[in-house]
Design an enzyme around this catalytic site. Sequence first.
Site, short mmCIF file in Angstrom:
data_model
loop_
_atom_site.label_atom_id
_atom_site.label_comp_id
_atom_site.label_asym_id
_atom_site.label_seq_id
_atom_site.Cartn_x
_atom_site.Cartn_y
_atom_site.Cartn_z
N GLU A 44 76.07 68.17 -1.98
CA GLU A 44 75.55 68.54 -3.29
C GLU A 44 75.37 68.24 -4.65
O GLU A 44 75.15 67.48 -5.73
CB GLU A 44 73.39 69.13 -2.82
CG GLU A 44 72.48 68.66 -3.49
CD GLU A 44 71.64 69.30 -3.41
OE1 GLU A 44 70.77 69.86 -2.33
OE2 GLU A 44 70.47 69.67 -4.74
N SER A 79 73.88 76.42 3.45
CA SER A 79 73.43 77.06 3.20
C SER A 79 71.56 77.62 3.09
O SER A 79 71.99 78.57 2.57
CB SER A 79 72.83 76.60 1.11
OG SER A 79 74.52 76.37 0.59
#
Length: 285
Positions: A128, A221
């Site tokens: 990202e 994450s």
Amino acid sequence: MRIVIDEKAGPCGGVKRVIKLAERSLAAGDNVASRGEIIHNNVEIARLEKLGLQTNKETYTGSADNTAQKLLIRAHGAGPEVFERANQSGVEVIDGTCPVVTRSQKTAKKYHDQGYQVVVVGKPKHAEVIAILGHCDNQAKVVHNLDDIDQLDPQRPTFVLAQTTINETYFFKMLAAIKKHVKTVEQRNTICAFVSNREDQLRKFAAECDVVLMVGGKNSSNTRVMFGVCQSVNPRSYWIETAEDIEPQWMIDSDVVGISGSASTPDWLLKKIAAILRKEHTSAT
Ligand code: SF4
């Protein structure tokens, strides 16, 4: 022993959306390759690969080294160069970028175009974050720890945003340190509401259980953050990917075993693990 599934667990909207896009395209008989792992969950990837999904490298751009007709962009998004290269190679793009991530990309680009020093708080190698950098001509900076702040130009007007899945306390700690180093700072907390709301819900759930099993990919994450939340209120928290990871001794002297998952953990996997545990523990309800 009671086995309970966290009723607030289950995949986020962005993950549900990209999985649906993949399933729909595969059901239509398309030859689809995802750019990098479609989500951070090996069990769900294996299910989709059985349906025909190909998983390619994170660097894959839909070019000649693969025969796929369609390139699936996962929820983390991709930089504009990926869309351009796929287009030049005649490969159709299925854009699975999560709308929350698209918003971060657009915001970062807007400030970059206005001449700001754009700073993303997050992991430099996270897909990202790499995609956001791509939307800023690869000129934005990433702050992952306090030492990274030295690389920032203290004189330039600066705009700070967050990787969507980081912990809020960590973001504000980094932001405060950036403000000490840089003269003019604007900021936006772009942490996904799904992630920040989940923390309180999960804290409550974990505190009510004797043992907590956090189900999620080891490369996720969000799972790391959610597992940390569980551990902060319940030391008997364990991070598992599948039922095979469960150690029998974890269950000793426990009345309530809670099963929860991160933003990328499918519901069916939580139910499967609960069913296995219930079968193994005959007094389960
Ligand atoms: S965690 Fe939030 S930002 Fe990330 S994919 Fe899910 S909904 Fe989108």
